[in-house]
Design a protein around this motif. Sequence first.
Motif, PDB file in Angstrom:
ATOM      1  N   MET A  61       0.848  -1.206   0.000  1.00 44.53           N
ATOM      2  CA  MET A  61       0.000   0.000   0.000  1.00 44.53           C
ATOM      3  C   MET A  61       0.885   1.259   0.000  1.00 44.53           C
ATOM      4  O   MET A  61       1.830   1.352   0.786  1.00 44.53           O
ATOM      5  N   LYS A  62       0.551   2.197  -0.902  1.00 46.46           N
ATOM      6  CA  LYS A  62       1.340   3.418  -0.998  1.00 46.46           C
ATOM      7  C   LYS A  62       1.111   4.285   0.230  1.00 46.46           C
ATOM      8  O   LYS A  62      -0.006   4.463   0.707  1.00 46.46           O
ATOM      9  N   LYS A  63       2.196   4.829   0.763  1.00 51.05           N
ATOM     10  CA  LYS A  63       2.133   5.667   1.956  1.00 51.05           C
ATOM     11  C   LYS A  63       1.356   6.957   1.695  1.00 51.05           C
ATOM     12  O   LYS A  63       1.572   7.644   0.702  1.00 51.05           O
ATOM     13  N   LYS A  64       0.432   7.266   2.591  1.00 52.37           N
ATOM     14  CA  LYS A  64      -0.289   8.529   2.494  1.00 52.37           C
ATOM     15  C   LYS A  64       0.638   9.681   2.875  1.00 52.37           C
ATOM     16  O   LYS A  64       1.500   9.535   3.751  1.00 52.37           O
ATOM     17  N   PRO A  65       0.474  10.849   2.235  1.00 53.72           N
ATOM     18  CA  PRO A  65       1.328  11.984   2.589  1.00 53.72           C
ATOM     19  C   PRO A  65       1.020  12.499   3.990  1.00 53.72           C
ATOM     20  O   PRO A  65      -0.139  12.521   4.426  1.00 53.72           O
ATOM     21  N   ILE A  66       2.063  12.919   4.668  1.00 50.51           N
ATOM     22  CA  ILE A  66       1.921  13.496   6.007  1.00 50.51           C
ATOM     23  C   ILE A  66       1.814  15.011   5.868  1.00 50.51           C
ATOM     24  O   ILE A  66       2.674  15.654   5.264  1.00 50.51           O
ATOM     25  N   ILE A  67       0.734  15.554   6.401  1.00 47.84           N
ATOM     26  CA  ILE A  67       0.447  16.985   6.264  1.00 47.84           C
ATOM     27  C   ILE A  67       0.632  17.666   7.615  1.00 47.84           C
ATOM     28  O   ILE A  67      -0.098  17.395   8.575  1.00 47.84           O
ATOM     29  N   GLY A  68       1.607  18.556   7.684  1.00 45.86           N
ATOM     30  CA  GLY A  68       1.818  19.332   8.903  1.00 45.86           C
ATOM     31  C   GLY A  68       0.834  20.484   8.999  1.00 45.86           C
ATOM     32  O   GLY A  68       0.584  21.180   8.016  1.00 45.86           O
ATOM     33  N   ILE A  69       0.256  20.662  10.171  1.00 45.51           N
ATOM     34  CA  ILE A  69      -0.668  21.773  10.438  1.00 45.51           C
ATOM     35  C   ILE A  69      -0.040  22.627  11.528  1.00 45.51           C
ATOM     36  O   ILE A  69       0.207  22.150  12.642  1.00 45.51           O
ATOM     37  N   SER A  70       0.249  23.884  11.222  1.00 41.08           N
ATOM     38  CA  SER A  70       0.910  24.743  12.207  1.00 41.08           C
ATOM     39  C   SER A  70       0.009  24.972  13.407  1.00 41.08           C
ATOM     40  O   SER A  70      -1.168  25.286  13.270  1.00 41.08           O
ATOM     41  N   GLY A  71       0.564  24.795  14.587  1.00 33.73           N
ATOM     42  CA  GLY A  71      -0.209  24.933  15.817  1.00 33.73           C
ATOM     43  C   GLY A  71      -0.153  26.334  16.393  1.00 33.73           C
ATOM     44  O   GLY A  71       0.624  27.185  15.963  1.00 33.73           O
ATOM     45  N   SER A  72      -0.991  26.538  17.388  1.00 32.72           N
ATOM     46  CA  SER A  72      -0.998  27.786  18.139  1.00 32.72           C
ATOM     47  C   SER A  72      -0.954  27.455  19.622  1.00 32.72           C
ATOM     48  O   SER A  72      -0.739  26.305  20.011  1.00 32.72           O
ATOM     49  N   MET A  73      -1.144  28.478  20.445  1.00 35.36           N
ATOM     50  CA  MET A  73      -1.129  28.303  21.895  1.00 35.36           C
ATOM     51  C   MET A  73      -2.383  28.939  22.460  1.00 35.36           C
ATOM     52  O   MET A  73      -2.765  30.054  22.088  1.00 35.36           O
ATOM     53  N   ILE A  74      -3.071  28.206  23.329  1.00 37.24           N
ATOM     54  CA  ILE A  74      -4.203  28.770  24.049  1.00 37.24           C
ATOM     55  C   ILE A  74      -3.828  28.836  25.518  1.00 37.24           C
ATOM     56  O   ILE A  74      -3.182  27.915  26.043  1.00 37.24           O
ATOM     57  N   ILE A  75      -4.173  29.918  26.174  1.00 37.92           N
ATOM     58  CA  ILE A  75      -3.816  30.124  27.571  1.00 37.92           C
ATOM     59  C   ILE A  75      -5.086  30.090  28.409  1.00 37.92           C
ATOM     60  O   ILE A  75      -6.000  30.895  28.197  1.00 37.92           O
TER      61      ILE A  75
END
Length: 243
Positions: free
Chosen positions: A1-15
């Motif tokens: 099975m072909k590997k699915k692409p890994i998609i980075g999602i930029s995170g934030s910070m909640i206080i």
Amino acid sequence: MKKKPIIGISGSMIIDEGGMFPGYKRSYVNNDYVKSVIEAGGIPFIIPMNNDEEVIENQLDLIDGLILSGGHDVNPLLFNEEPHQKLGGIYPERDDFDFKVVKKAMNKNMPIIGICRGHQVINVANGGSLYQDLSLIEGCYIKHNQGSLPSQATHTVTVEKDSVLGGILGEKTYSNSFHHLAVKDVADGFRIVALAEDGVVEAIEREEKPLVMGIQWHPEMMSGVDKGMMDIFKYFINECKNK
């Protein structure tokens, strides 16, 4: 099975402002980004906000494509303007993180989509500027910060037919809207590919490959009810497979 692409999602910070741990910081992204990537055939990978260049470099080595998520207003000092009275809350540490992430990702020639704030970050990080409030745009009359459900489309967007976005959505679509800043001067190497009926910039694309696209609305909030918005993520993930 072909590997699915890994998609980075930029995170934030909640206080936390209350509860057991007031002032406690939590890394996060809104779950609609995660759901959209999974439904479109990718593997979501949240990139926690940090300012260590070596860590960021190694985080990006693990992914095939980048989504810059929405959030705070971009600090106007980054495009050589003093803060206007109508500017909202800024988060300089996140600006620093997002700018490092997008510049390093572009140097690695990976496909990138910026959403809302992410769209604005792409423009400013590449030398463009922003209107600090929609009231500063002559002729702006549309309500761009809607009071209805996140997945509800509320205004019309016209898309350039010869653009990547036009190939996905056609020449007209309907978008949701949650912003009060907007692109002013477009960064060199990019072009406007979508406009609201009042002339507000709704999307930009880099003129050369790989795909670097900024979208002012929130397709991740609409992707569960709108095929065209899901198709944006499917196109992007396909680009990540072929990079």
